[in-house]
Scaffold this active site. Structure first.
Site, PDB file in Angstrom:
ATOM      1  N   LYS A 187      -3.656   1.644  14.993  1.00  0.00           N
ATOM      2  CA  LYS A 187      -3.798   2.376  13.880  1.00  0.00           C
ATOM      3  C   LYS A 187      -4.323   3.794  13.995  1.00  0.00           C
ATOM      4  O   LYS A 187      -5.267   4.061  15.137  1.00  0.00           O
ATOM      5  CB  LYS A 187      -4.533   1.740  12.724  1.00  0.00           C
ATOM      6  N   CYS A 209     -15.164  -3.203   0.048  1.00  0.00           N
ATOM      7  CA  CYS A 209     -13.780  -3.467   0.422  1.00  0.00           C
ATOM      8  C   CYS A 209     -13.104  -4.623  -0.546  1.00  0.00           C
ATOM      9  O   CYS A 209     -14.078  -5.168  -1.158  1.00  0.00           O
ATOM     10  CB  CYS A 209     -13.550  -3.914   1.823  1.00  0.00           C
ATOM     11  N   ARG A 259       0.916  -1.224  -0.062  1.00  0.00           N
ATOM     12  CA  ARG A 259       0.016   0.167   0.005  1.00  0.00           C
ATOM     13  C   ARG A 259       0.848   1.262  -0.178  1.00  0.00           C
ATOM     14  O   ARG A 259       1.707   1.270   0.995  1.00  0.00           O
ATOM     15  CB  ARG A 259      -0.883  -0.241   1.110  1.00  0.00           C
TER      16      ARG A 259
HETATM   17 FE1  SRM Z   1      -9.231  -1.899   6.142  1.00  0.00          FE
HETATM   18  C1  SRM Z   1      -7.567  -4.522   7.716  1.00  0.00           C
HETATM   19  C2  SRM Z   1      -8.221  -3.156   3.213  1.00  0.00           C
HETATM   20  C3  SRM Z   1      -9.982   1.084   4.684  1.00  0.00           C
HETATM   21  C4  SRM Z   1     -10.790  -1.136   9.068  1.00  0.00           C
HETATM   22  N1  SRM Z   1      -7.977  -3.715   5.507  1.00  0.00           N
HETATM   23  C5  SRM Z   1      -7.498  -4.440   6.495  1.00  0.00           C
HETATM   24  C6  SRM Z   1      -6.651  -5.595   5.608  1.00  0.00           C
HETATM   25  C7  SRM Z   1      -5.138  -4.856   5.562  1.00  0.00           C
HETATM   26  C8  SRM Z   1      -6.434  -6.765   6.328  1.00  0.00           C
HETATM   27  C9  SRM Z   1      -5.710  -7.265   7.252  1.00  0.00           C
HETATM   28  O1  SRM Z   1      -5.401  -6.795   8.268  1.00  0.00           O
HETATM   29  O2  SRM Z   1      -4.976  -8.143   6.993  1.00  0.00           O
HETATM   30  C10 SRM Z   1      -7.143  -5.325   4.351  1.00  0.00           C
HETATM   31  C11 SRM Z   1      -6.470  -5.669   2.896  1.00  0.00           C
HETATM   32  C12 SRM Z   1      -7.367  -6.082   2.099  1.00  0.00           C
HETATM   33  C13 SRM Z   1      -6.738  -6.471   0.620  1.00  0.00           C
HETATM   34  O3  SRM Z   1      -6.451  -7.554   0.266  1.00  0.00           O
HETATM   35  O4  SRM Z   1      -6.279  -5.325  -0.129  1.00  0.00           O
HETATM   36  C14 SRM Z   1      -7.735  -3.975   4.366  1.00  0.00           C
HETATM   37  N2  SRM Z   1      -9.008  -1.309   4.371  1.00  0.00           N
HETATM   38  C15 SRM Z   1      -8.491  -2.172   3.117  1.00  0.00           C
HETATM   39  C16 SRM Z   1      -9.043  -1.196   1.703  1.00  0.00           C
HETATM   40  C17 SRM Z   1      -7.962  -1.522   0.956  1.00  0.00           C
HETATM   41  C18 SRM Z   1     -10.293  -1.415   1.556  1.00  0.00           C
HETATM   42  C19 SRM Z   1     -10.675  -0.854   0.151  1.00  0.00           C
HETATM   43  O5  SRM Z   1     -11.222  -1.739  -0.410  1.00  0.00           O
HETATM   44  O6  SRM Z   1     -10.324   0.416  -0.186  1.00  0.00           O
HETATM   45  C20 SRM Z   1      -8.593   0.044   2.522  1.00  0.00           C
HETATM   46  C21 SRM Z   1      -7.166   0.738   2.398  1.00  0.00           C
HETATM   47  C22 SRM Z   1      -7.269   2.235   3.102  1.00  0.00           C
HETATM   48  C23 SRM Z   1      -5.922   2.429   2.778  1.00  0.00           C
HETATM   49  O7  SRM Z   1      -5.432   3.078   1.749  1.00  0.00           O
HETATM   50  O8  SRM Z   1      -5.161   2.959   3.776  1.00  0.00           O
HETATM   51  C24 SRM Z   1      -9.139   0.028   3.885  1.00  0.00           C
HETATM   52  N3  SRM Z   1     -10.097  -0.213   6.679  1.00  0.00           N
HETATM   53  C25 SRM Z   1     -10.372   0.717   5.838  1.00  0.00           C
HETATM   54  C26 SRM Z   1     -11.294   1.438   6.537  1.00  0.00           C
HETATM   55  C27 SRM Z   1     -12.199   2.708   5.887  1.00  0.00           C
HETATM   56  C28 SRM Z   1     -11.547   4.187   5.986  1.00  0.00           C
HETATM   57  O9  SRM Z   1     -10.309   4.210   6.932  1.00  0.00           O
HETATM   58  O10 SRM Z   1     -11.936   5.154   5.425  1.00  0.00           O
HETATM   59  C29 SRM Z   1     -11.696   0.985   7.848  1.00  0.00           C
HETATM   60  C30 SRM Z   1     -12.775   1.411   8.725  1.00  0.00           C
HETATM   61  C31 SRM Z   1     -12.581   2.654   9.413  1.00  0.00           C
HETATM   62  C32 SRM Z   1     -11.882   2.315  10.696  1.00  0.00           C
HETATM   63  O11 SRM Z   1     -10.352   2.348  10.473  1.00  0.00           O
HETATM   64  O12 SRM Z   1     -12.322   2.469  11.756  1.00  0.00           O
HETATM   65  C33 SRM Z   1     -10.860   0.019   8.026  1.00  0.00           C
HETATM   66  N4  SRM Z   1      -8.842  -2.412   8.121  1.00  0.00           N
HETATM   67  C34 SRM Z   1      -9.653  -1.898   8.998  1.00  0.00           C
HETATM   68  C35 SRM Z   1      -9.596  -3.021  10.075  1.00  0.00           C
HETATM   69  C36 SRM Z   1     -10.539  -2.727  11.639  1.00  0.00           C
HETATM   70  C37 SRM Z   1      -9.661  -1.664  12.451  1.00  0.00           C
HETATM   71  C38 SRM Z   1     -10.124  -1.517  13.855  1.00  0.00           C
HETATM   72  O13 SRM Z   1     -10.395  -0.357  14.295  1.00  0.00           O
HETATM   73  O14 SRM Z   1     -10.399  -2.540  14.479  1.00  0.00           O
HETATM   74  C39 SRM Z   1      -8.787  -3.794  10.017  1.00  0.00           C
HETATM   75  C40 SRM Z   1      -8.299  -5.082  10.862  1.00  0.00           C
HETATM   76  C41 SRM Z   1      -7.435  -4.474  11.678  1.00  0.00           C
HETATM   77  O15 SRM Z   1      -6.669  -3.457  11.758  1.00  0.00           O
HETATM   78  O16 SRM Z   1      -7.226  -5.320  12.805  1.00  0.00           O
HETATM   79  C42 SRM Z   1      -8.484  -3.693   8.606  1.00  0.00           C
HETATM   80 FE1  SF4 Z   2     -11.254  -5.248   5.652  1.00  0.00          FE
HETATM   81 FE2  SF4 Z   2     -13.029  -6.256   3.826  1.00  0.00          FE
HETATM   82 FE3  SF4 Z   2     -10.913  -7.594   4.523  1.00  0.00          FE
HETATM   83 FE4  SF4 Z   2     -12.856  -7.293   6.384  1.00  0.00          FE
HETATM   84  S1  SF4 Z   2     -12.895  -8.575   4.479  1.00  0.00           S
HETATM   85  S2  SF4 Z   2     -10.519  -6.624   6.800  1.00  0.00           S
HETATM   86  S3  SF4 Z   2     -13.666  -5.412   5.732  1.00  0.00           S
HETATM   87  S4  SF4 Z   2     -11.031  -5.705   3.556  1.00  0.00           S
END
Ligand code: SRM
Ligand code: SF4
Length: 578
Positions: A223, A440, A86
């Site tokens: 984060k 997502c 990323r």
């Molecule tokens: Fe996310 C984890 C993809 C925006 C909340 N997110 C992940 C992971 C890295 C899975 C992992 O931990 O192994 C996903 C990778 C999937 C893949 O194969 O690409 C992933 N998140 C994404 C993306 C790519 C979704 C998308 O389709 O665009 C976004 C990347 C953003 C970026 O460029 O940085 C993405 N993630 C978000 C958002 C929305 C936002 O930030 O606007 C959220 C919810 C907002 C928030 O943070 O509350 C979000 N992602 C999470 C979480 C839960 C965090 C928490 O507070 O508990 C995880 C899991 C974790 O961190 O443990 C996670």
């Molecule tokens: Fe984020 Fe979607 Fe993966 Fe759940 S399934 S961690 S919402 S990208």
């Protein structure tokens, strides 16, 4: 109490056995771990022990293709281990030459040959094999890019409204987003050492020295997400973020006077666990422009010191604010930044979508927003964007709705760019319903996915479009989003209709968010099949078409009609089953 005393006697810290991630960070020697040794290990395509998590701070996640995993495992072979990268791209702005560079890398060195625009204004490469990781970072550095701190317990990529029209305001807001991103970066030299053989990073001004005055040697408890926005447009979805700076213009309306500070949003929860819940952010007050960095450092260091390092599920800023109380948190931010918040200046958030198509900005330049379904650029469309990059003289802007803006086009270049976009299928008739939907990534790359998201969204939207037509409101829309699990990346917890994965083919269905993105939706169905969800959606759209007031949004209607209760700020509203 003075700041120094508080650090020695941190009464607001959570007591108990620290989460293992805390050991991992503090033992990592400023995020180095043994990543460099692991890279030499040719026996496995993966990363071992702590390194599996430590590479996140360098902007990578260890993954494997879940579609082919069962077959490989059955044949006693290692899953196809790889990393997802990323990039760090504050405000989503990237130059055409840089785009051509990333396009070349994705085509030649990633398993899926795709560029995936994320909903935080950057891009991901999926499926990079171990031997290509170091060359990838060197390539990014050569392009003036990096991936530092796009994951892990740090301040992530900083968002900025994609607003090419109000060019002067946007320029200022963007500059602050870029400054914030750089100011809050980890200071460790680990990234340069491991990936660039010690070479200077071209993307940052400072030469780093392994000191972490802001983040600390154990980094943040969790984060941390930041935005700078130009209201009333809420394209970045401020309520998904820990820290938001909402621009307030001066009397001319063309330059910044200051910011409203809005803290403590976040969307994730854990199925069946009421101690976790999505939360909208709170207005803290107004600060003048020159206080922005001090305020940001105050909030980040406070979350560093008071955030929950025992339970990661309650570790984000929003839980810290709730635990210590908003007034206590606010007073400490004021003390640390050496300035008192003034009352919040009036502002309104009205909508979130991107304006697809051409639009002219204040400076007379033209901007073309391309709708990229799910942000996935692959095949012909990816080639089309590369063709545009070859002739485009402005810049590209990745939006928080996973779309792409070709920004800063002179009148005489418009026709040529539009022709390429049309030839490569980048311009087509799409409904508002589709343009405003989001999912997502989920399967097959996300290890946490419980159900399909990106791969199910287009079909789900086909059905909703048909229902809207059938009920005579084909030109209306409801903001529809899917997240493959309750981590909530697809921001379904700010949708009018959100699906959250429960198991393959099964979702919880939530309704009652609003178009402005200021309200969390409420659960209507649990563990439902797609057939059950479609039936219920059809019934609700039918009722909305007949019983809805003129211009009433779907999310407002379902609350007014008593189909679900409104979720206010609290955990009880979200989980309450009445
Ligand atoms: Fe996310 C984890 C993809 C925006 C909340 N997110 C992940 C992971 C890295 C899975 C992992 O931990 O192994 C996903 C990778 C999937 C893949 O194969 O690409 C992933 N998140 C994404 C993306 C790519 C979704 C998308 O389709 O665009 C976004 C990347 C953003 C970026 O460029 O940085 C993405 N993630 C978000 C958002 C929305 C936002 O930030 O606007 C959220 C919810 C907002 C928030 O943070 O509350 C979000 N992602 C999470 C979480 C839960 C965090 C928490 O507070 O508990 C995880 C899991 C974790 O961190 O443990 C996670
Ligand atoms: Fe984020 Fe979607 Fe993966 Fe759940 S399934 S961690 S919402 S990208």
């Amino acid at each position: 109490m003075k700041k120094a005393e508080k650090e020695e006697n941190p009464e607001f810290q959570v007591k108990g056995k620290l989460a293992d991630n805390e050991r991992l960070k503090s033992d990592s020697n400023f995020l180095r771990g043994t990543i460099a040794d692991d890279l030499q290990d040719k026996l496995s395509g993966g990363f071992r022990g702590d390194n599996f998590q430590l590479i996140r701070f360098h902007g990578m996640y260890a993954q494997d293709d879940r579609d082919i995993r069962p077959d490989l495992v059955a044949r006693k072979l290692e899953p196809r281990k790889n990393v997802m990268l990323r990039c760090r791209l504050p405000g989503g702005i990237i130059k055409p030459a840089q785009w051509l560079g990333i396009d070349e890398f994705a085509t030649e060195n990633s398993d899926y040959q795709s560029i995936r625009i994320t909903n935080r204004q950057t891009f991901q490469f999926h499926g990079v094999l171990k031997e290509n990781i170091k060359p990838m970072h060197k390539w990014l550095n050569h392009l003036g890019l990096d991936s530092i701190a796009t994951a892990g317990d740090v301040n992530r990529n900083v968002l900025c409204s994609s607003n090419p029209v109000e060019s002067q305001l946007h320029r200022e807001a963007y500059e602050w987003a870029a400054k914030l991103s750089e100011h809050l970066l980890p200071r460790t030299r680990a990234y340069a050492e491991i990936w660039l053989d010690g070479e200077k990073q071209h993307s940052t001004e400072d030469d780093y020295q392994d000191e972490e005055p802001i983040l600390g040697s154990s980094y943040l408890p969790r984060k941390f997400k930041t935005t700078v926005i130009i209201p009333p447009h809420n394209d970045v979805d401020i309520h998904a973020n820990d820290m938001n700076f909402v621009a307030v213009a001066n009397k001319t309306g063309k330059a910044l006077a200051g910011f409203n500070v809005v803290l403590g949003g976040g969307l994730s929860f854990v199925h069946g666990t009421p101690s976790t819940y999505p939360t909208t952010a709170n207005d803290f007050g107004y600060i003048p422009v020159e206080k922005l960095l001090d305020c940001a450092v105050a909030v980040v260091t406070l979350q560093r010191d008071w955030g929950n390092r025992v339970d990661r599920k309650n570790a984000k800023t929003r839980y810290t604010i709730e635990r210590v109380g908003l007034e206590v948190f606010k007073a400490e931010v004021e003390s640390r930044m050496g300035h008192k918040f003034e009352p919040t200046r009036p502002y309104e958030l009205t909508e979130r979508g991107d304006r697809i198509g051409w639009i002219q900005g204040e400076e007379g330049l033209h901007h073309l927003t391309l709708f990229i379904e799910n942000g996935r650029l692959i095949g012909k469309k990816k080639k089309g964007v590369a063709e545009i990059a070859r002739v485009h003289k402005g810049d590209f802007r990745l939006t928080a709705n996973q779309n792409l803006i070709i920004a800063g086009v002179a009148k005489e270049d418009k026709r040529g760019i539009e022709k390429i976009a049309r030839d490569y299928g980048l311009i087509s008739d799409t409904t508002q319903q589709r343009q405003r939907a989001m999912a997502c990534v989920s399967m097959p790359t996300c290890p946490l996915a419980m159900a399909e998201a990106e791969r199910y969204l287009p079909e789900f939207i086909d059905h909703i479009e048909t229902m809207l037509e059938k009920h005579g409101i084909g030109d209306n829309y409801l903001i529809t989003r899917i997240a493959g699990c309750p981590n909530g990346c697809g921001r379904a917890m700010l949708a009018e209709l959100g699906l959250v994965g429960k198991a393959l083919g099964r979702y919880n269905m939530y309704i009652g968010g609003n178009r402005a993105g200021t309200r969390v939706p409420k659960q209507l169905l649990e563990n439902a099949t797609t057939a059950e969800i479609l039936e219920k959606t059809d019934e609700l759209i039918g009722r909305w078409s007949k019983e809805g007031n003129p211009y009433e949004e779907f999310g407002d209607f379902v609350i007014r009609a008593g189909i679900v209760k409104e979720v206010k700020q609290s955990a009880t509203d979200f989980w309450d089953s009445e």
